[in-house]
Design an enzyme around this catalytic site. Structure first.
Site, PDB file in Angstrom:
ATOM      1  CD  GLU A  13      26.854  -5.466  13.125  1.00 14.52           C
ATOM      2  OE1 GLU A  13      26.691  -5.851  11.952  1.00 14.52           O
ATOM      3  OE2 GLU A  13      25.907  -5.333  13.922  1.00 14.52           O
ATOM      4  CB  CYS A  50      10.641  -8.073   5.727  1.00 10.49           C
ATOM      5  SG  CYS A  50      10.273  -7.299   4.139  1.00 10.49           S
ATOM      6  CB  CYS A  79       2.786  -9.665   4.629  1.00 12.46           C
ATOM      7  SG  CYS A  79       4.034  -9.499   3.325  1.00 12.46           S
ATOM      8  CB  CYS A  94       4.931  -7.005   8.652  1.00  9.59           C
ATOM      9  SG  CYS A  94       5.970  -5.547   8.443  1.00  9.59           S
ATOM     10  CB  CYS A 106       4.505  -2.162   3.632  1.00  8.66           C
ATOM     11  SG  CYS A 106       5.313  -3.128   2.333  1.00  8.66           S
TER      12      CYS A 106
END
Length: 455
Positions: free
Chosen positions: A58, A214, A221, A224, A230
């Protein structure tokens, strides 16, 4: 107190939340990328090692793309597989491995926090997001949430750049996504959405969606898994339907402007920046305009000598332990005032170099190599590069910053920034250019160029 945001900006339907979780996790199980830290998070039985493995990933992934991080991560975990191993390393070793990854203070803070875990927490990683953020220096809200959910199964959300983009598009949030009020709202949404049985996988799935589907420009899209949830995608589909009806001469209803129906909504786009149909879902998110990076000029000299084995050696000096590129090594350098004349630049650099060479340096002896541009996050840095070949031995003053002579191979193995590697590359290019034989006279070359249609 400000009124709460309208429902259309939130996830207030439990059935929709459950469906979104299921769709996203099913997609993640099918499509997730095979990344080394994900494998360790699943296979490592030791909780402290597992938390450490996720923590390192991270920190490295902050402001850095996955493709760049993978090799660095594998080398890091091979060299320091545990918190204890990292705590015993020197900052010089950390900087050497981190060189080229950028944002060098990340590695330094990671090592400092590892030492704290070993010395003050008996080598035991905190197990909750709250304790991780409170006890570990350099660990913020996002990193704490990621470690706690992925390593320890805490049902806490995360909000990073990818999550911000996904959530803003899912709920048509057009207010400045970097503002504290919007960020707080996004954290509330993330905590509502996170799957209680698979929090780590859900958070990674949400980030994975933002990284691979995205995306900021030209989002996919059609691929997705949560497009039916959405709001931005629904609006695009409605506009396409209206346009189709108009094309065939059918009367179309007044299109739903998809605003929330409440004046001065804190999450809607400002009235001065309405929905742009040509942008589609990329209307969101929106950020305040960034300040342009400040311009800086620095004179840098590649000091070169012939080593005892005949190979070229270069003088590198260590930067201060705080500030930009803290603790890294560089060629002797001097910040310059803007709009300084070239001759004045050379004079100031020559005077600066006397401390390193132990002898007067004539400005006319400095050979101009060129300018090297390097863009930091907040600085547009121009390195004005010179070179100087030194004959005979040079005694370095121990009272100055640490310094040493290195061969080209040793230079690349040292903790030097990408910018300094660019400087050495420019120097080597100039040297090759000077040593290459010139073929034919200038007049013949020009005649040949003109005959070939050149200018």
């Amino acid at each position: 107190a400000p009124a709460p945001p309208p429902a259309r900006h939130l996830f207030s339907d439990p059935a929709e939340v459950e469906a979104l979780r299921g769709n996203l996790l099913a997609w993640y199980d099918r499509c997730k990328r095979d990344l080394p830290w994900r494998a360790l998070a699943v296979t490592e039985p030791d909780a402290d090692r597992r938390g450490y493995a996720v923590w390192v990933s991270e920190i490295m992934l902050q402001q850095t793309q996955v493709a760049t991080v993978i090799d660095y991560y594998n080398r890091w975990m091979q060299k320091w597989p545990t918190l204890q191993a990292l705590a015993q390393a020197s900052l010089e070793e950390v900087n050497e491995l981190w060189a080229g990854l950028g944002y060098y203070s990340r590695g330094k803070r990671l090592q400092e926090a590892a030492r704290k875990v070993v010395s003050e927490l008996a080598g035991r990683m905190p197990r909750t997001a709250e304790d991780l953020q409170k006890l570990l220096p350099g660990v913020g809200r996002y990193t704490a949430g990621a470690i706690a959910s992925i390593s320890y199964g805490q049902a806490t959300g995360v909000v990073d750049g990818n999550v911000i983009r996904v959530l803003c598009r899912l709920r048509c949030i057009g207010a400045d996504s970097s503002s504290p009020a919007v960020i707080d709202q996004l954290w509330d949404m993330a905590n509502v959405l996170v799957d209680r049985s698979r929090p780590g996988d859900f958070n990674q799935a949400l980030m994975e969606l933002g990284a691979t589907v995205c995306v900021p420009k030209a989002p996919l899209c059609g691929e997705c898994p949560v497009k039916q949830h959405c709001q931005s995608w629904r609006r695009v589909e409605k506009e396409l339907a209206f346009a189709s009806q108009k094309l065939f001469g059918k009367p179309s209803p007044v299109p739903d402007v998809e605003d929330c129906g409440v004046g001065d909504c804190p999450l809607c786009p400002p009235a001065t920046e309405p929905w742009d149909s040509s942008l589609g879902v990329t209307n969101f998110p929106r950020k305040a305009a960034k300040k342009p990076p400040r311009a800086m000029r620095t004179a840098t000299c590649v000091l070169e000598r012939r080593g005892c084995h005949g190979a070229s050696e270069y003088l590198i000096v260590q930067r201060p332990s705080s500030g930009l590129l803290a603790g890294l090594w560089e060629f002797p350098s001097l910040p310059l005032a803007q709009d300084l004349q070239e001759e004045k630049e050379k004079e100031e650099l020559a005077h600066h170099l006397q401390a390193w060479t132990g002898r007067p340096v004539a400005a006319k002896g400095l050979q101009f190599i060129g300018e090297v541009i390097h863009i930091f996050s907040h600085i547009h840095q121009t390195y004005v590069v010179y070179s100087l070949h030194l004959d005979g031995d040079v005694t370095l003053d121990p009272a100055l910053s640490p310094s040493r002579w290195v061969t080209e191979d040793e230079f690349h193995a040292s903790a030097v920034s990408t910018a300094m590697k660019k400087v050495l590359k420019a120097h080597e290019k100039q040297r090759r250019k000077e040593s290459s034989p010139v073929k034919g006279s200038k007049r013949k070359r020009e005649a040949k160029a003109q005959g070939a249609g050149g200018t």
